[in-house]
Design an enzyme around this catalytic site. Structure first.
Site, PDB file in Angstrom:
ATOM      1  N   ARG A 106       0.704  -1.131   0.200  1.00  0.00           N
ATOM      2  CA  ARG A 106      -0.108  -0.009  -0.020  1.00  0.00           C
ATOM      3  C   ARG A 106       0.861   1.269  -0.033  1.00  0.00           C
ATOM      4  O   ARG A 106       2.159   1.134   0.096  1.00  0.00           O
ATOM      5  CB  ARG A 106      -1.008  -0.015   1.162  1.00  0.00           C
ATOM      6  CG  ARG A 106      -0.332   0.074   2.628  1.00  0.00           C
ATOM      7  CD  ARG A 106      -1.467   0.371   3.515  1.00  0.00           C
ATOM      8  NE  ARG A 106      -0.540   0.680   5.154  1.00  0.00           N
ATOM      9  CZ  ARG A 106      -1.290   1.108   6.035  1.00  0.00           C
ATOM     10  NH1 ARG A 106      -2.612   1.283   5.809  1.00  0.00           N
ATOM     11  NH2 ARG A 106      -0.849   1.422   7.183  1.00  0.00           N
ATOM     12  N   GLY A 148      -0.472  -5.078 -17.729  1.00  0.00           N
ATOM     13  CA  GLY A 148       0.570  -5.880 -18.547  1.00  0.00           C
ATOM     14  C   GLY A 148       1.879  -6.284 -18.109  1.00  0.00           C
ATOM     15  O   GLY A 148       2.771  -6.512 -18.861  1.00  0.00           O
ATOM     16  N   TYR A 165      11.747   7.193  15.838  1.00  0.00           N
ATOM     17  CA  TYR A 165      11.615   7.073  14.458  1.00  0.00           C
ATOM     18  C   TYR A 165      12.801   7.836  13.772  1.00  0.00           C
ATOM     19  O   TYR A 165      13.357   7.330  12.726  1.00  0.00           O
ATOM     20  CB  TYR A 165      10.067   7.633  14.029  1.00  0.00           C
ATOM     21  CG  TYR A 165       9.776   7.829  12.670  1.00  0.00           C
ATOM     22  CD1 TYR A 165       9.744   6.642  11.709  1.00  0.00           C
ATOM     23  CD2 TYR A 165       9.983   8.991  11.767  1.00  0.00           C
ATOM     24  CE1 TYR A 165       9.349   6.632  10.674  1.00  0.00           C
ATOM     25  CE2 TYR A 165       9.675   8.852  10.512  1.00  0.00           C
ATOM     26  CZ  TYR A 165       9.469   7.959   9.758  1.00  0.00           C
ATOM     27  OH  TYR A 165       8.972   7.911   8.544  1.00  0.00           O
ATOM     28  N   ALA A 166      12.980   8.862  14.077  1.00  0.00           N
ATOM     29  CA  ALA A 166      14.133   9.813  13.561  1.00  0.00           C
ATOM     30  C   ALA A 166      15.213   9.096  13.707  1.00  0.00           C
ATOM     31  O   ALA A 166      16.105   8.935  12.775  1.00  0.00           O
ATOM     32  CB  ALA A 166      14.377  11.333  14.206  1.00  0.00           C
ATOM     33  N   LYS A 187      15.410   6.061  10.931  1.00  0.00           N
ATOM     34  CA  LYS A 187      15.654   6.616   9.620  1.00  0.00           C
ATOM     35  C   LYS A 187      17.058   7.277   9.511  1.00  0.00           C
ATOM     36  O   LYS A 187      17.539   6.979   8.539  1.00  0.00           O
ATOM     37  CB  LYS A 187      14.469   7.358   9.348  1.00  0.00           C
ATOM     38  CG  LYS A 187      13.075   6.827   9.320  1.00  0.00           C
ATOM     39  CD  LYS A 187      13.201   5.584   8.126  1.00  0.00           C
ATOM     40  CE  LYS A 187      11.862   5.377   8.038  1.00  0.00           C
ATOM     41  NZ  LYS A 187      11.859   4.149   6.626  1.00  0.00           N
ATOM     42  N   THR A 197      21.249  11.255  -0.640  1.00  0.00           N
ATOM     43  CA  THR A 197      19.772  11.317   0.005  1.00  0.00           C
ATOM     44  C   THR A 197      19.045  12.545  -1.078  1.00  0.00           C
ATOM     45  O   THR A 197      19.666  13.561  -1.293  1.00  0.00           O
ATOM     46  CB  THR A 197      19.838  11.841   1.520  1.00  0.00           C
ATOM     47  OG1 THR A 197      20.532  11.166   2.239  1.00  0.00           O
ATOM     48  CG2 THR A 197      18.527  12.127   1.947  1.00  0.00           C
TER      49      THR A 197
END
Length: 246
Positions: free
Chosen positions: A16, A54, A155-156, A159, A236
């Site tokens: 998703r 396809g 989270y930071a 990442k 990045t």
């Protein structure tokens, strides 16, 4: 137009949101795509969408942060498609917890999924790339790793680790034909974002006054997965609507 004809790609978290958009764009450019996701329904929906357009795709269900599951998923991918030379480490989670309330369990889960996962999957497919003398690894980090922010220390940090891993691998394998880069999105209008926020409201806080679209991340990934990016590694690419300016 960039072409990925003849390339086999893996997109983790492809069931998703940003992962689905990446899988669809890579397939549209000619790659055969293994759609990895812990959610089997989502993985199959993405693979079916590629097939109806396809393209060639296979749904692979498993936890990209569990070594045993990764080994099984690699076997299924190899059996269906063959060696893989494009890997997008997109699977990840996010949540907001003020640092004083951050439990060790929540910290460990974030690091396991967001940082250990890319390590395990990259380690699994790097031999394919080294044998081929060609590879593209694209990690998905976050603008939160670049700016920080309240209630996202775990989270930071996870990442930020992805960015560090990207640079280290890029340096180690620069002379092998394998490039390693990462894309750092900001607010993107996905089902995950909508679970907690109104994208129009939070998008209005951005310099561009809107949230990003999943396909805008996907096209950045497609460039880094292409032959045209052969001299780009360890970088990045910030796709963030102006939130963070280098």
């Amino acid at each position: 137009m960039m072409s990925l004809n003849g390339r086999n790609a893996v997109v983790t978290g492809g069931g998703r949101g940003i992962g689905r958009a990446i899988a669809l764009v890579l397939a549209a450019q000619g790659a055969a795509v293994a759609v990895w996701d812990v959610n089997g329904t989502g993985a199959r929906e993405t693979a079916d969408a590629i097939g109806k357009a396809g393209g060639t795709a296979v749904a692979v269900v498993g936890d990209a942060a569990d070594a045993t599951a990764v080994a099984a998923s690699v076997d299924r991918t190899h059996a269906a498609l063959g060696p893989v030379t494009v890997l997008v480490n997109n699977a990840g989670i996010t949540n907001y917890v003020p640092f004083p309330d951050l439990s060790e369990e929540t910290w460990d889960r974030m690091i396991r999924i967001n940082l250990k996962g890319p390590f395990l999957v990259t380690r699994a497919f790097l031999p394919d790339m080294l044998t081929a003398g060609h590879g593209r690894i694209v990690n998905i980090s976050s603008s939160s790793a670049q700016t920080g922010g309240p209630a996202v220390a775990h989270y930071a940090a996870s990442k930020g680790g992805v960015i560090g891993l990207t640079k280290a691998l890029a340096s180690e394998f620069a002379d092998t034909g394998v490039t390693v880069n990462n894309v750092a999105p900001s607010l993107v209008d996905t089902p995950l974002l909508r679970e907690g926020f109104d994208p129009d409201v939070v998008g209005a806080t951005m310099p561009m006054k809107r949230a990003g679209r999943p396909d805008e991340i996907a096209y950045a990934v497609a460039y880094l997965a292409s032959d045209e990016s052969a001299y780009v590694t360890g970088q990045t690419l910030s796709v963030n609507g102006g939130r963070y300016l280098v």
